[in-house]
Design a protein around this motif. Structure first.
Motif, PDB file in Angstrom:
ATOM      1  N   ARG A 188      -6.934  20.161   8.686  1.00  0.00           N
ATOM      2  CA  ARG A 188      -7.559  20.749   9.873  1.00  0.00           C
ATOM      3  C   ARG A 188      -6.888  22.054  10.286  1.00  0.00           C
ATOM      4  O   ARG A 188      -7.542  23.000  10.702  1.00  0.00           O
ATOM      5  CB  ARG A 188      -7.502  19.765  11.054  1.00  0.00           C
ATOM      6  CG  ARG A 188      -8.511  18.644  10.990  1.00  0.00           C
ATOM      7  CD  ARG A 188      -8.452  17.770  12.237  1.00  0.00           C
ATOM      8  NE  ARG A 188      -8.679  18.523  13.448  1.00  0.00           N
ATOM      9  CZ  ARG A 188      -9.875  18.887  13.922  1.00  0.00           C
ATOM     10  NH1 ARG A 188     -10.961  18.573  13.243  1.00  0.00           N
ATOM     11  NH2 ARG A 188      -9.990  19.553  15.051  1.00  0.00           N
TER      12      ARG A 188
ATOM     13  N   PRO B  92      -8.081  15.108  17.799  1.00  0.00           N
ATOM     14  CA  PRO B  92      -9.020  14.267  17.042  1.00  0.00           C
ATOM     15  C   PRO B  92      -8.338  13.296  16.096  1.00  0.00           C
ATOM     16  O   PRO B  92      -8.830  12.183  15.879  1.00  0.00           O
ATOM     17  CB  PRO B  92      -9.861  15.300  16.271  1.00  0.00           C
ATOM     18  CG  PRO B  92      -9.763  16.551  17.076  1.00  0.00           C
ATOM     19  CD  PRO B  92      -8.374  16.551  17.633  1.00  0.00           C
TER      20      PRO B  92
ATOM     21  N   PHE C  52      -4.439  24.946  23.844  1.00  0.00           N
ATOM     22  CA  PHE C  52      -5.773  24.377  23.635  1.00  0.00           C
ATOM     23  C   PHE C  52      -6.105  24.302  22.152  1.00  0.00           C
ATOM     24  O   PHE C  52      -6.676  23.305  21.679  1.00  0.00           O
ATOM     25  CB  PHE C  52      -6.823  25.220  24.367  1.00  0.00           C
ATOM     26  CG  PHE C  52      -8.225  24.699  24.193  1.00  0.00           C
ATOM     27  CD1 PHE C  52      -8.637  23.543  24.831  1.00  0.00           C
ATOM     28  CD2 PHE C  52      -9.125  25.368  23.367  1.00  0.00           C
ATOM     29  CE1 PHE C  52      -9.927  23.052  24.650  1.00  0.00           C
ATOM     30  CE2 PHE C  52     -10.419  24.893  23.186  1.00  0.00           C
ATOM     31  CZ  PHE C  52     -10.817  23.727  23.843  1.00  0.00           C
ATOM     32  N   GLU C  53      -5.744  25.334  21.398  1.00  0.00           N
ATOM     33  CA  GLU C  53      -6.007  25.327  19.957  1.00  0.00           C
ATOM     34  C   GLU C  53      -5.214  24.215  19.275  1.00  0.00           C
ATOM     35  O   GLU C  53      -5.719  23.549  18.358  1.00  0.00           O
ATOM     36  CB  GLU C  53      -5.634  26.687  19.355  1.00  0.00           C
ATOM     37  CG  GLU C  53      -5.984  26.840  17.886  1.00  0.00           C
ATOM     38  CD  GLU C  53      -7.473  26.765  17.603  1.00  0.00           C
ATOM     39  OE1 GLU C  53      -7.829  26.397  16.467  1.00  0.00           O
ATOM     40  OE2 GLU C  53      -8.278  27.065  18.509  1.00  0.00           O
ATOM     41  N   THR C  54      -3.970  23.998  19.729  1.00  0.00           N
ATOM     42  CA  THR C  54      -3.154  22.917  19.175  1.00  0.00           C
ATOM     43  C   THR C  54      -3.793  21.564  19.442  1.00  0.00           C
ATOM     44  O   THR C  54      -3.851  20.697  18.560  1.00  0.00           O
ATOM     45  CB  THR C  54      -1.741  22.961  19.784  1.00  0.00           C
ATOM     46  OG1 THR C  54      -1.124  24.203  19.443  1.00  0.00           O
ATOM     47  CG2 THR C  54      -0.891  21.815  19.250  1.00  0.00           C
ATOM     48  N   LEU C  55      -4.267  21.357  20.654  1.00  0.00           N
ATOM     49  CA  LEU C  55      -4.919  20.088  20.998  1.00  0.00           C
ATOM     50  C   LEU C  55      -6.179  19.883  20.170  1.00  0.00           C
ATOM     51  O   LEU C  55      -6.505  18.745  19.794  1.00  0.00           O
ATOM     52  CB  LEU C  55      -5.255  20.053  22.493  1.00  0.00           C
ATOM     53  CG  LEU C  55      -4.056  19.902  23.433  1.00  0.00           C
ATOM     54  CD1 LEU C  55      -4.511  19.997  24.881  1.00  0.00           C
ATOM     55  CD2 LEU C  55      -3.348  18.569  23.189  1.00  0.00           C
ATOM     56  N   ARG C  56      -6.879  20.965  19.865  1.00  0.00           N
ATOM     57  CA  ARG C  56      -8.073  20.850  19.028  1.00  0.00           C
ATOM     58  C   ARG C  56      -7.725  20.348  17.636  1.00  0.00           C
ATOM     59  O   ARG C  56      -8.520  19.652  16.988  1.00  0.00           O
ATOM     60  CB  ARG C  56      -8.777  22.201  18.923  1.00  0.00           C
ATOM     61  CG  ARG C  56      -9.533  22.619  20.174  1.00  0.00           C
ATOM     62  CD  ARG C  56     -10.349  23.871  19.916  1.00  0.00           C
ATOM     63  NE  ARG C  56     -11.340  23.645  18.846  1.00  0.00           N
ATOM     64  CZ  ARG C  56     -12.058  24.625  18.299  1.00  0.00           C
ATOM     65  NH1 ARG C  56     -11.855  25.893  18.670  1.00  0.00           N
ATOM     66  NH2 ARG C  56     -12.936  24.364  17.360  1.00  0.00           N
ATOM     67  N   ILE C  57      -6.538  20.695  17.162  1.00  0.00           N
ATOM     68  CA  ILE C  57      -6.093  20.247  15.842  1.00  0.00           C
ATOM     69  C   ILE C  57      -5.615  18.802  15.883  1.00  0.00           C
ATOM     70  O   ILE C  57      -6.016  17.957  15.074  1.00  0.00           O
ATOM     71  CB  ILE C  57      -4.959  21.145  15.317  1.00  0.00           C
ATOM     72  CG1 ILE C  57      -5.470  22.571  15.081  1.00  0.00           C
ATOM     73  CG2 ILE C  57      -4.361  20.577  14.024  1.00  0.00           C
ATOM     74  CD1 ILE C  57      -4.368  23.575  14.821  1.00  0.00           C
TER      75      ILE C  57
ATOM     76  N   LYS D  33      -1.800  27.761  13.996  1.00  0.00           N
ATOM     77  CA  LYS D  33      -2.810  27.875  12.959  1.00  0.00           C
ATOM     78  C   LYS D  33      -3.044  29.347  12.629  1.00  0.00           C
ATOM     79  O   LYS D  33      -3.211  30.170  13.525  1.00  0.00           O
ATOM     80  CB  LYS D  33      -4.102  27.231  13.449  1.00  0.00           C
ATOM     81  CG  LYS D  33      -5.256  27.302  12.445  1.00  0.00           C
ATOM     82  CD  LYS D  33      -6.493  26.614  12.998  1.00  0.00           C
ATOM     83  CE  LYS D  33      -7.671  26.735  12.046  1.00  0.00           C
ATOM     84  NZ  LYS D  33      -8.890  26.111  12.579  1.00  0.00           N
TER      85      LYS D  33
END
Length: 313
Positions: free
Chosen positions: A117, A10, A2-7, A312
């Motif tokens: 990001r 977008p 999920f954190e990877t997709l947030r990066i 990250k």
């Protein structure tokens, strides 16, 4: 994940929006050129200059980063040239253009917002070093490969290299990087009002640049030898990051966060300068365009996987 997709999401979402705008003719050719001019001549130079001027470059510049990334990139260039020449039977000059397509990353429009990001200001320092040298090294190597492939016809290899050198030194991205490094090494301070202005403009860089990428891609068509396009794209997105990772970890022993930035840079899609060069020399035009288009789409998958490997901090 999920954190990877947030990066990552977008970044590609804005590219997708730009693609949709282009397909719907909501931004015309003149509009695209205006956006590109704003990004290339103002927003990105402001971001690069401000970042490097505050980065204490005298302490952070590391030749091992240059050796790791460009050592891997030059090996990649030769390997892609050999594949193009001996597997697909292209002439030497065309193979030089194919090698550029398989090596030249979209460092400014795609890598920069990704690294910003994911790793913030700390990640921007090694990226700025790579960006500053990227065009100069790979433009020169490509020009040499094409020139030798053509037997240095036309204006002659020397004049061509001089023209490339002038083009690189007039590049606003390169000038911003050099100016920022000199500002930092000189220990100069930035007046608050100037710094605030640069920061204000720089904040527009990522979304506007990514929108421009999408709009530009919307006008491209996938034509030419699809087998070669996908082979060169695969080498770009898979082999180049592996070579850079090996050089960074096994030869130059870079710190882990700089390894991550170098590998993410290598795994970014082929840059727009690939088809700019192809059009300039009248070589590999359809296939170069195809590599840029396909690598931009497929890099969504490879970059997500790499951010899982290099999370990250």
């Amino acid at each position: 994940m999920f954190e990877t997709l947030r990066i990552v999401f977008p970044i590609f979402a804005v590219i997708g929006i730009g693609f949709w705008f282009g397909r719907r003719k909501m931004i015309g050719e003149s509009g695209v050129q205006g956006i590109v001019n704003f990004v290339f001549f103002l927003a990105i130079p402001c971001l690069l200059f401000r970042t490097l001027s505050q980065a204490h470059m005298g302490e952070t510049f590391d030749l091992r980063l240059v050796g790791a990334y460009y050592g891997g990139a030059l090996v990649q260039f030769v390997l892609v040239w050999m594949v193009s020449r001996h597997v697909f039977g292209n002439e030497g000059d065309t193979s030089g253009m194919a090698a550029m397509a398989g090596t030249f990353s979209n460092t400014v429009l795609v890598t920069l917002p990704l690294v910003q990001r994911a790793y913030g200001e700390a990640g921007m320092v090694p990226l700025m070093i790579l960006i500053m040298l990227h065009s100069g090294i790979l433009f020169t190597v490509t020009t040499l490969a094409i020139g030798f492939g053509q037997g240095a016809k036309g204006d002659g290899l020397g004049k061509t290299l001089r023209d490339v050198g002038r083009s690189v030194l007039r590049n606003p991205v390169v000038l911003a990087c050099i100016s920022g490094m000199l500002w930092s090494v000189g220990g100069l301070t930035m007046p608050a009002v100037i710094d605030d202005t640069l920061a204000f403009i720089a904040r527009a860089t990522s979304p506007v640049a990514l929108l421009a990428v999408g709009v530009t891609l919307s006008s491209q068509k996938l034509t030419g030898d699809l087998r070669e396009i996908f082979v060169v794209t695969s080498l770009k997105l898979l082999l180049l990051p592996l070579l850079v990772w090996l050089a960074a970890t096994q030869v130059f022993d870079l710190r882990p966060d700089w390894v991550a930035v170098a590998v993410i840079t290598a795994a970014s899609p082929a840059g727009a300068n690939v088809y700019v060069f192809a059009n300039r020399y009248g070589l590999y035009i359809q296939r170069a365009t195809g590599v840029v288009l396909v690598s931009t789409v497929l890099s969504l998958v490879t970059l997500i996987l790499l951010f899982q490997v290099f999370p990250k901090p």
